[in-house]
Design a protein around this motif. Structure first.
Motif, mmCIF file in Angstrom:
data_model
loop_
_atom_site.group_PDB
_atom_site.id
_atom_site.type_symbol
_atom_site.label_atom_id
_atom_site.label_comp_id
_atom_site.label_asym_id
_atom_site.label_seq_id
_atom_site.Cartn_x
_atom_site.Cartn_y
_atom_site.Cartn_z
ATOM 1 N N UNK A 58 0.745 -1.049 -0.089
ATOM 2 C CA UNK A 58 0.089 -0.014 -0.120
ATOM 3 C C UNK A 58 0.904 1.189 0.053
ATOM 4 N N UNK A 59 1.967 1.237 0.404
ATOM 5 C CA UNK A 59 2.841 2.308 0.871
ATOM 6 C C UNK A 59 4.115 2.012 -0.017
ATOM 7 N N UNK A 60 4.352 1.941 -1.170
ATOM 8 C CA UNK A 60 5.881 1.545 -1.591
ATOM 9 C C UNK A 60 7.030 2.285 -1.438
ATOM 10 N N UNK A 61 6.592 3.521 -1.191
ATOM 11 C CA UNK A 61 7.894 4.384 -0.814
ATOM 12 C C UNK A 61 8.082 4.468 0.792
ATOM 13 N N UNK A 62 7.298 3.440 1.460
ATOM 14 C CA UNK A 62 7.592 3.542 2.940
ATOM 15 C C UNK A 62 6.335 3.712 3.774
ATOM 16 N N UNK A 63 6.169 2.894 4.744
ATOM 17 C CA UNK A 63 4.901 3.406 5.686
ATOM 18 C C UNK A 63 5.037 4.753 6.254
ATOM 19 N N UNK A 64 4.211 5.828 6.027
ATOM 20 C CA UNK A 64 4.493 7.154 6.646
ATOM 21 C C UNK A 64 4.558 7.136 8.065
ATOM 22 N N UNK A 65 3.933 6.246 8.829
ATOM 23 C CA UNK A 65 4.053 6.370 10.114
ATOM 24 C C UNK A 65 4.569 5.095 10.847
ATOM 25 N N UNK A 66 4.940 5.178 12.243
ATOM 26 C CA UNK A 66 5.385 3.932 12.854
ATOM 27 C C UNK A 66 4.230 2.861 12.878
ATOM 28 N N UNK A 67 4.867 1.344 12.830
ATOM 29 C CA UNK A 67 3.886 0.468 12.777
ATOM 30 C C UNK A 67 4.330 -0.444 13.975
ATOM 31 N N UNK A 68 3.413 -0.630 14.868
ATOM 32 C CA UNK A 68 3.551 -1.646 16.110
ATOM 33 C C UNK A 68 2.604 -2.830 15.749
ATOM 34 N N UNK A 69 3.293 -3.846 15.977
ATOM 35 C CA UNK A 69 2.707 -5.174 15.793
ATOM 36 C C UNK A 69 1.944 -5.844 17.243
ATOM 37 N N UNK A 70 0.802 -6.233 17.225
ATOM 38 C CA UNK A 70 0.216 -6.870 18.159
ATOM 39 C C UNK A 70 -0.211 -8.294 17.725
ATOM 40 N N UNK A 71 0.291 -9.551 18.590
ATOM 41 C CA UNK A 71 -0.337 -10.622 18.260
ATOM 42 C C UNK A 71 -1.066 -11.049 19.501
ATOM 43 N N UNK A 72 -2.340 -11.477 19.331
ATOM 44 C CA UNK A 72 -3.337 -11.731 20.032
ATOM 45 C C UNK A 72 -3.158 -13.262 20.695
ATOM 46 N N UNK A 73 -3.256 -13.423 21.806
ATOM 47 C CA UNK A 73 -3.199 -14.729 22.609
ATOM 48 C C UNK A 73 -4.605 -15.396 23.129
ATOM 49 N N UNK A 74 -5.468 -14.453 22.905
ATOM 50 C CA UNK A 74 -6.980 -15.180 23.467
ATOM 51 C C UNK A 74 -7.435 -14.752 24.735
ATOM 52 N N UNK A 75 -6.609 -13.826 25.661
ATOM 53 C CA UNK A 75 -6.926 -13.409 26.751
ATOM 54 C C UNK A 75 -7.241 -11.833 26.662
ATOM 55 N N UNK A 76 -8.476 -11.615 27.033
ATOM 56 C CA UNK A 76 -9.157 -10.291 26.449
ATOM 57 C C UNK A 76 -8.022 -9.246 27.315
ATOM 58 N N UNK A 77 -7.827 -9.267 28.540
ATOM 59 C CA UNK A 77 -7.122 -8.248 29.329
ATOM 60 C C UNK A 77 -5.914 -8.065 28.666
ATOM 61 N N UNK A 78 -5.055 -9.281 28.444
ATOM 62 C CA UNK A 78 -3.780 -9.094 27.987
ATOM 63 C C UNK A 78 -3.822 -8.569 26.472
#
Length: 234
Positions: free
Chosen positions: A100-120
């Motif tokens: 989508x952004x071939x010249x680079x994503x214009x903002x920082x990207x944090x990655x979150x992987x879920x584990x199935x526990x709502x609070x966490x």
């Protein structure tokens, strides 16, 4: 606060050079995904939410091939000389951002992987929150549409995906949470909806002001939905 959200499927053929024939056959899906992702550009940060084996945060700049610091919640990784193994949904999300952004994503990207526990999962998604966040949610509907689906045919697939699509089209966090609340049914249908549960909780009581359902279908027996949510005036 959240200013925008995009929901895209975790189909591996969305990664360049992976199953290119399927990608060509699914041009409308690819186009819809890229359109939804590009609408996230005006935020201060993008949070990529994908299903994983445990709740974990990879701050901006951490990818599979270069980890400068241990991800939140996994301080033992660097000490052991290990590199994280990213979930398929994370890799698909990163590929969509790169396309989508071939010249680079214009903002920082944090990655979150879920584990199935709502609070966490919710705490992980809110980690490092910015003034204007956008979220990219990677999720799939039922994978049991028809005899050639990845899972065994299950007639519950249609109603299950109908509810997901209706909630996303209507911009209704409560309906979205309700549509994917039954983990037993979602598991039986091979649906990957944990990231959608996080989106529903993050936006509970604060529905989007504009919505767009860009794609809905099950071309390979898997329910694919692409949606865009927007909060005007933020």
């Amino acid at each position: 606060m959240i200013v925008g959200a995009a929901v895209c499927p975790g189909a591996p053929f969305l990664i360049p050079d992976v199953a290119e024939p399927l990608a060509r056959e699914s041009a409308a899906l690819v186009t819809a995904c890229l359109a939804a992702v590009r609408r996230l550009a005006g935020a201060d940060r993008i949070v990529l939410i994908a299903a994983g084996r445990r709740s974990i945060v990879y701050p901006a700049g951490q990818v599979a091939s270069q980890v400068a610091a241990p991800p939140v919640g996994r301080s033992d990784l660097v000490a052991r000389g290990c590199r994280p193994v990213l979930a398929v949904g994370t890799i698909v999300g990163q590929a969509l951002l790169a396309r989508a952004f071939p010249d680079g994503v214009p903002v920082p990207v944090d990655v979150v992987e879920t584990g199935g526990e709502a609070e966490a999962d919710d705490a992980a998604a809110r980690h490092g929150a910015q003034e204007r966040d956008a979220v990219l949610v990677i999720a799939d509907g039922a994978a049991t549409h028809g005899d050639h689906a990845p899972g065994r045919r299950d007639d519950r697939a249609g109603p299950f995906d109908d509810a997901l699509a209706a909630a996303l089209a209507g911009g209704d966090p409560t309906a979205l949470g309700r549509a994917c609340a039954d983990r037993d049914v979602a598991g039986a249908l091979l649906a990957v909806v944990e990231p959608l549960r996080v989106l529903a909780r993050l936006t509970q009581g604060d529905p989007p002001t504009a919505t767009d359902l860009l794609f809905r279908g099950s071309p390979y027996g898997v329910g694919y939905v692409v949606a865009s949510w927007h909060w005007a005036g933020r």
